[in-house]
Design an enzyme around this catalytic site. Structure first.
Site, PDB file in Angstrom:
ATOM      1  N   THR A  13     -38.591  10.076 -11.960  1.00  0.00           N
ATOM      2  CA  THR A  13     -39.891   9.819 -12.586  1.00  0.00           C
ATOM      3  C   THR A  13     -40.697  11.083 -12.848  1.00  0.00           C
ATOM      4  OG1 THR A  13     -40.023   7.636 -11.586  1.00  0.00           O
ATOM      5  CG2 THR A  13     -42.105   8.637 -12.192  1.00  0.00           C
ATOM      6  N   SER A  59     -32.513   8.283 -10.496  1.00  0.00           N
ATOM      7  CA  SER A  59     -31.739   8.448  -9.256  1.00  0.00           C
ATOM      8  C   SER A  59     -31.082   7.158  -8.776  1.00  0.00           C
ATOM      9  CB  SER A  59     -32.596   9.063  -8.151  1.00  0.00           C
ATOM     10  OG  SER A  59     -33.412   8.099  -7.534  1.00  0.00           O
TER      11      SER A  59
HETATM   12  N1  ASP Z   1     -36.103   4.994 -10.730  1.00  0.00           N
HETATM   13  C1  ASP Z   1     -36.752   6.281 -10.511  1.00  0.00           C
HETATM   14  C2  ASP Z   1     -35.721   7.208  -9.915  1.00  0.00           C
HETATM   15  O1  ASP Z   1     -35.389   7.074  -8.774  1.00  0.00           O
HETATM   16  C3  ASP Z   1     -37.920   6.096  -9.608  1.00  0.00           C
HETATM   17  C4  ASP Z   1     -38.686   7.359  -9.262  1.00  0.00           C
HETATM   18  O2  ASP Z   1     -38.314   8.474  -9.511  1.00  0.00           O
HETATM   19  O3  ASP Z   1     -39.780   7.200  -8.664  1.00  0.00           O
HETATM   20  O4  ASP Z   1     -35.228   8.086 -10.578  1.00  0.00           O
END
Ligand code: ASP
Length: 337
Positions: A13, A59
Site C-alpha cells: 500500500t 504482499s
Molecule cells: N494488500 C496490501 C499488501 O499487503 C495491504 C497493505 O499494504 O497494507 O500489499
C-alpha cells in the site's frame, strides 16, 4: 562521512496508486516521494538510495522466494550502506520480517521493515510518518536486528504480528516488549534489543522447496480430516492448538495419526492459537498426550515466526530430528524457551 540508508520498495500500500480495480503497486516511488515530501531537501534527513524490485507486488502474493530475494538484496548491498529499510505491504509484513531475521542472522546494522495502511499518494496517510521515522531510526538509533516500525512502535521483526486490518496501530508484539516507542520523544529500550554482532552472518539456502501447513484446531475436528491432510505431500505442520497447547485426546486415532506423521519425518509444531501466552505441554493431560506423539512445542512464537523458521530450517536440508531440535532453540530472539 555521509551516512547512507538503502531503501527497497517491494510493493504494498505505501507506494500504491488508485486504479479502476482498486489500489495497485506502481513503480516510481522515488518521484512520488520527491513530489509529496521533499525529505531529501531537509538537512536533518539521512542520505538514502531508493531501489524498487522489478516486480512490485501486493504482499498477499508474497512467497518464501520473495523473502529470499529481499534478503539477497540486503546481503549484496550490505557493505555499501549503514542501514536498510524495506517498504512492504502490511498483509504479510510480519512473515517477511520474521523470515529476514533467520536469513540475516547476525547483524551489525539495522534492517527496518515498514509499510502503511494508506498510500503516500493520498492526502491523508500514515506512509509519510512511517517512512520518515524509519529513516530517522535507521540513521540515529541503529539497532542491529530486523525490526518492524509502524505507527510509533518499533518491534522485533520475528515477534510481530498484524493485529488490526484497518487501524493505524496495525502491528503489535504480544509476547515481547516493544523495542522502542516514538512519540514526541524517541525512546529505545536497549535492554530488550539484540546486541550488535561482531560480524554479520547471512544464511540464505534455496527457498521454496518445502510445504508447511498451519492447521487451526476447531471443535469437532476429526481424525479423517487430519489423516487426509497428513497424507498429502507436506513437510511440516503447525498445529494451532487451544490455550497452553491442548488438543483433543478423546479419539486415540487422532493422536496416533500425529505420531505416525512424526515417525515419517514430518515436523509438527504445537503453537497456541491465543494471541498472547505460550505452549506448556505439562499443564493438562490433553497437552501431555500431544507431547507423547512427538509433536514439539513452539513456545511463545508467533505463527509468522514459526512458519518462516520452519521454512528456513527445512531449506537447510538437514535431518528432521535436527530441524525439531533447532525449532525449540532461540535462534535470533524469536522465542522464550
Ligand atoms: N494488500 C496490501 C499488501 O499487503 C495491504 C497493505 O499494504 O497494507 O500489499
Amino acid at each position: 562521512m555521509q551516512h547512507r540508508i538503502y531503501i527497497l520498495y517491494t510493493g504494498g500500500t505505501i507506494g500504491m496508486q488508485r486504479s479502476p480495480q482498486g489500489y495497485v503497486p506502481m513503480p516510481g516511488l522515488a518521484e512520488l516521494i520527491a513530489q509529496k515530501m521533499p525529505i531529501h531537501l531537509s538537512a536533518n534527513m539521512p542520505d538514502y538510495v531508493l531501489e524498487e524490485l522489478d516486480l512490485l507486488i501486493d504482499s498477499t502474493n508474497a512467497t518464501p522466494l520473495d523473502w529470499h530475494s529481499i534478503a539477497q538484496r540486503i546481503r549484496d548491498n550490505y557493505d555499501r550502506y549503514d542501514g536498510f529499510i524495506i517498504l512492504h505491504g502490511t498483509d504479510t509484513l510480519a512473515y517477511t520480517s520474521s523470515a529476514l531475521s533467520f536469513m540475516l542472522r547476525d547483524l551489525t546494522k539495522p534492517v527496518i521493515v515498514t509499510g502503511s495502511q494508506i498510500p503516500l499518494s493520498e492526502l491523508r496517510n500514515d506512509a509519510q510518518d512511517n517512512l520518515i521515522t524509519a529513516l530517522v531510526l535507521a540513521r540515529h538509533y541503529p539497532i542491529a536486528e530486523v525490526c518492524l516500525y509502524f505507527n510509533g512502535r518499533l518491534l522485533r521483526g520475528n515477534r510481530s504480528t498484524k493485529v488490526k486490518a484497518t487501524g493505524f496501530d496495525a502491528f503489535d508484539s504480544p509476547n515481547y516488549p516493544w523495542l522502542g516507542q516514538v512519540g514526541i520523544h524517541i525512546e529505545i529500550k536497549h535492554e530488550v534489543t539484540r546486541p550488535a554482532a561482531a560480524s554479520p552472518r547471512f544464511e540464505l539456502p534455496q527457498y521454496g522447496q518445502h510445504r508447511i501447513v498451519p492447521l487451526r484446531l476447531f471443535p469437532g475436528i476429526d481424525t479423517d480430516f487430519l489423516q487426509h491432510l497428513l497424507k498429502s505431500p507436506i513437510d511440516g505442520l503447525i498445529l494451532q492448538s487451544y490455550g497452553v497447547g491442548n488438543a483433543p485426546d478423546r479419539d486415540p486415532q487422532f493422536l496416533k495419526t500425529l505420531e505416525q506423521a512424526n515417525k515419517q519425518g514430518k515436523v509438527i509444531i504445537n503453537l497456541s492459537q491465543c494471541l498472547q501466552g505460550r505452549v506448556d505441554l505439562s499443564s493438562y493431560a490433553t497437552g501431555s498426550a500431544l507431547a507423547q506423539t512427538g509433536v514439539i512445542s513452539g513456545f511463545d512464537m508467533t505463527l509468522e515466526a514459526a512458519f518462516s523458521k520452519l521454512q528456513h530450517l527445512l531449506a537447510l536440508e538437514k535431518s528432521s530430528d535436527w530441524v525439531r531440535q533447532q525449532m525449540q532453540l532461540n535462534l535470533c530472539g524469536e522465542l522464550t524457551a
